[in-house]
Write a protein that holds these residues in place. Structure first.
Motif, PDB file in Angstrom:
ATOM      1  N   GLU A 116       0.847  -1.195   0.000  1.00  0.00           N
ATOM      2  CA  GLU A 116       0.000   0.000   0.000  1.00  0.00           C
ATOM      3  C   GLU A 116       0.884   1.247   0.000  1.00  0.00           C
ATOM      4  O   GLU A 116       1.943   1.234   0.643  1.00  0.00           O
ATOM      5  CB  GLU A 116      -0.880   0.022   1.247  1.00  0.00           C
ATOM      6  CG  GLU A 116      -2.072  -0.869   1.178  1.00  0.00           C
ATOM      7  CD  GLU A 116      -3.155  -0.383   2.131  1.00  0.00           C
ATOM      8  OE1 GLU A 116      -2.908   0.548   2.919  1.00  0.00           O
ATOM      9  OE2 GLU A 116      -4.252  -0.935   2.084  1.00  0.00           O
ATOM     10  N   PRO A 117       0.427   2.313  -0.663  1.00  0.00           N
ATOM     11  CA  PRO A 117      -0.646   2.264  -1.646  1.00  0.00           C
ATOM     12  C   PRO A 117      -0.190   1.504  -2.875  1.00  0.00           C
ATOM     13  O   PRO A 117       0.970   1.567  -3.248  1.00  0.00           O
ATOM     14  CB  PRO A 117      -0.916   3.733  -1.960  1.00  0.00           C
ATOM     15  CG  PRO A 117       0.379   4.425  -1.679  1.00  0.00           C
ATOM     16  CD  PRO A 117       1.022   3.677  -0.546  1.00  0.00           C
ATOM     17  N   TYR A 160      -5.289   7.911   0.256  1.00  0.00           N
ATOM     18  CA  TYR A 160      -4.817   6.654   0.834  1.00  0.00           C
ATOM     19  C   TYR A 160      -5.993   5.734   1.152  1.00  0.00           C
ATOM     20  O   TYR A 160      -5.938   4.522   0.890  1.00  0.00           O
ATOM     21  CB  TYR A 160      -4.018   6.915   2.112  1.00  0.00           C
ATOM     22  CG  TYR A 160      -2.552   7.184   1.892  1.00  0.00           C
ATOM     23  CD1 TYR A 160      -1.696   6.182   1.442  1.00  0.00           C
ATOM     24  CD2 TYR A 160      -2.009   8.436   2.153  1.00  0.00           C
ATOM     25  CE1 TYR A 160      -0.346   6.421   1.244  1.00  0.00           C
ATOM     26  CE2 TYR A 160      -0.655   8.686   1.961  1.00  0.00           C
ATOM     27  CZ  TYR A 160       0.168   7.676   1.509  1.00  0.00           C
ATOM     28  OH  TYR A 160       1.509   7.915   1.317  1.00  0.00           O
ATOM     29  N   ARG A 178      -6.771   2.141  -0.473  1.00  0.00           N
ATOM     30  CA  ARG A 178      -6.881   1.004   0.449  1.00  0.00           C
ATOM     31  C   ARG A 178      -8.161   0.214   0.196  1.00  0.00           C
ATOM     32  O   ARG A 178      -8.158  -1.023   0.189  1.00  0.00           O
ATOM     33  CB  ARG A 178      -6.836   1.535   1.884  1.00  0.00           C
ATOM     34  CG  ARG A 178      -6.932   0.480   2.978  1.00  0.00           C
ATOM     35  CD  ARG A 178      -6.472   1.060   4.315  1.00  0.00           C
ATOM     36  NE  ARG A 178      -5.065   1.428   4.230  1.00  0.00           N
ATOM     37  CZ  ARG A 178      -4.601   2.650   4.543  1.00  0.00           C
ATOM     38  NH1 ARG A 178      -5.426   3.603   4.967  1.00  0.00           N
ATOM     39  NH2 ARG A 178      -3.306   2.896   4.437  1.00  0.00           N
ATOM     40  N   HIS A 230      -7.893  -1.793  -3.066  1.00  0.00           N
ATOM     41  CA  HIS A 230      -6.919  -2.864  -2.861  1.00  0.00           C
ATOM     42  C   HIS A 230      -7.526  -4.006  -2.052  1.00  0.00           C
ATOM     43  O   HIS A 230      -7.340  -5.193  -2.372  1.00  0.00           O
ATOM     44  CB  HIS A 230      -5.702  -2.277  -2.136  1.00  0.00           C
ATOM     45  CG  HIS A 230      -4.619  -3.250  -1.849  1.00  0.00           C
ATOM     46  ND1 HIS A 230      -4.070  -3.392  -0.583  1.00  0.00           N
ATOM     47  CD2 HIS A 230      -3.963  -4.143  -2.636  1.00  0.00           C
ATOM     48  CE1 HIS A 230      -3.124  -4.319  -0.623  1.00  0.00           C
ATOM     49  NE2 HIS A 230      -3.031  -4.788  -1.843  1.00  0.00           N
ATOM     50  N   PHE A 276      -0.408  -0.670   5.877  1.00  0.00           N
ATOM     51  CA  PHE A 276      -1.873  -0.743   5.856  1.00  0.00           C
ATOM     52  C   PHE A 276      -2.395   0.453   6.640  1.00  0.00           C
ATOM     53  O   PHE A 276      -1.780   1.524   6.614  1.00  0.00           O
ATOM     54  CB  PHE A 276      -2.345  -2.093   6.433  1.00  0.00           C
ATOM     55  CG  PHE A 276      -3.814  -2.368   6.245  1.00  0.00           C
ATOM     56  CD1 PHE A 276      -4.379  -2.362   4.984  1.00  0.00           C
ATOM     57  CD2 PHE A 276      -4.639  -2.613   7.335  1.00  0.00           C
ATOM     58  CE1 PHE A 276      -5.744  -2.610   4.798  1.00  0.00           C
ATOM     59  CE2 PHE A 276      -5.989  -2.867   7.168  1.00  0.00           C
ATOM     60  CZ  PHE A 276      -6.539  -2.863   5.904  1.00  0.00           C
ATOM     61  N   VAL A 277      -3.455   0.287   7.355  1.00  0.00           N
ATOM     62  CA  VAL A 277      -4.143   1.425   7.973  1.00  0.00           C
ATOM     63  C   VAL A 277      -3.290   2.149   9.007  1.00  0.00           C
ATOM     64  O   VAL A 277      -3.410   3.373   9.177  1.00  0.00           O
ATOM     65  CB  VAL A 277      -5.494   0.974   8.582  1.00  0.00           C
ATOM     66  CG1 VAL A 277      -5.279   0.055   9.788  1.00  0.00           C
ATOM     67  CG2 VAL A 277      -6.346   2.172   8.968  1.00  0.00           C
ATOM     68  N   ASN A 335     -10.964   5.710   7.721  1.00  0.00           N
ATOM     69  CA  ASN A 335     -10.542   4.394   7.269  1.00  0.00           C
ATOM     70  C   ASN A 335     -11.488   3.285   7.694  1.00  0.00           C
ATOM     71  O   ASN A 335     -11.538   2.236   7.040  1.00  0.00           O
ATOM     72  CB  ASN A 335      -9.115   4.120   7.736  1.00  0.00           C
ATOM     73  CG  ASN A 335      -8.101   4.765   6.822  1.00  0.00           C
ATOM     74  OD1 ASN A 335      -7.707   4.194   5.807  1.00  0.00           O
ATOM     75  ND2 ASN A 335      -7.686   5.978   7.154  1.00  0.00           N
ATOM     76  N   ILE A 358     -12.319   0.234   5.258  1.00  0.00           N
ATOM     77  CA  ILE A 358     -11.926  -1.155   5.509  1.00  0.00           C
ATOM     78  C   ILE A 358     -13.027  -2.003   6.143  1.00  0.00           C
ATOM     79  O   ILE A 358     -12.882  -3.231   6.225  1.00  0.00           O
ATOM     80  CB  ILE A 358     -10.663  -1.230   6.396  1.00  0.00           C
ATOM     81  CG1 ILE A 358     -10.964  -0.720   7.811  1.00  0.00           C
ATOM     82  CG2 ILE A 358      -9.520  -0.448   5.772  1.00  0.00           C
ATOM     83  CD1 ILE A 358      -9.784  -0.831   8.772  1.00  0.00           C
TER      84      ILE A 358
END
Length: 213
Positions: free
Chosen positions: A39-40, A70, A74, A77, A97-98, A120, A124
């Motif tokens: 990521e990214p 971002y 995410r 992805h 990641f996060v 986020n 997610i």
């Protein structure tokens, strides 16, 4: 409910996490169904967003724009690569990641860790890593490594002042305290073989528990 295992690798610029991740994947792939991603990026749409975020010419980018980009990367992805792999019972090793957003945009950029976490959560849908390896390194050492590594991608974050990179390290320590049940810290200033050994032992322990569950 996902059947696979989701392991993320975090750390400041120059911590060596990408190198260790690649070496670890090579060591594990004979015995486990490994998927390596980042990521990214990781898939076409997210890689295009990466080009926008990390382009050294985009110095005017607003911190909230950065955080939203971002999160968008995410999301795509996850739905296109990570979740399908986990549903197939694979082990996903992801370079950032996060937590990176909580640190870089939430803390270092000053938006707020909780504010970035809320953004986020929408992206997610509560899918968090099973294990996160945090590579801890002093910023001056990380920057020195970047300068010596001629083949490495130089991105917009690399060009930030040392004060920003110190905030990044402080931010990672804060986030590690927020999620102690899944974030394991390794000393990334040690020789590469020692760091790889630490990481491999931690990951294999998690893999054994995963297989037994």
């Amino acid at each position: 409910m996902t059947k696979g295992l989701f392991i993320t690798f975090e750390g400041p610029e120059g911590a060596g996490k990408t190198t260790v991740l690649q070496m670890l994947a090579e060591n594990l792939q004979a015995n486990y169904p490994i998927v390596v991603t980042r990521e990214p990026g990781g898939i076409t749409i997210a890689e295009k967003i990466r080009e926008v975020i990390l382009n050294p010419a985009h110095t005017e980018m607003d911190p909230k724009t950065e955080a939203l980009l971002y999160a968008a990367s995410r999301r795509q992805h996850l739905v296109e690569k990570v979740i399908p792999a986990l549903d197939e019972g694979k082990v996903v090793l992801c370079d950032r990641f996060v937590d990176a957003s909580l640190v870089y945009q939430g803390y270092a950029r000053g938006i707020g860790i909780n504010e970035v976490l809320e953004v986020n959560r929408f992206a997610i849908e509560n899918l968090m890593p099973d294990l996160t390896i945090y590579f801890d390194i002093r910023p001056e050492i990380g920057i020195e490594r970047i300068q010596k590594h001629k083949g490495r991608e130089v991105n917009r974050l690399d060009l930030e002042k040392i004060e920003f990179h110190q905030k990044v390290r402080d931010g990672y320590q804060l986030v590690s305290d927020l999620f102690p049940e899944r974030i394991i810290t390794v000393n990334a200033e040690l020789p590469l073989d020692s760091v790889l050994s630490q990481v491999e032992k931690t990951v294999i322990r998690q893999l054994v528990e995963w297989k037994q569950s």
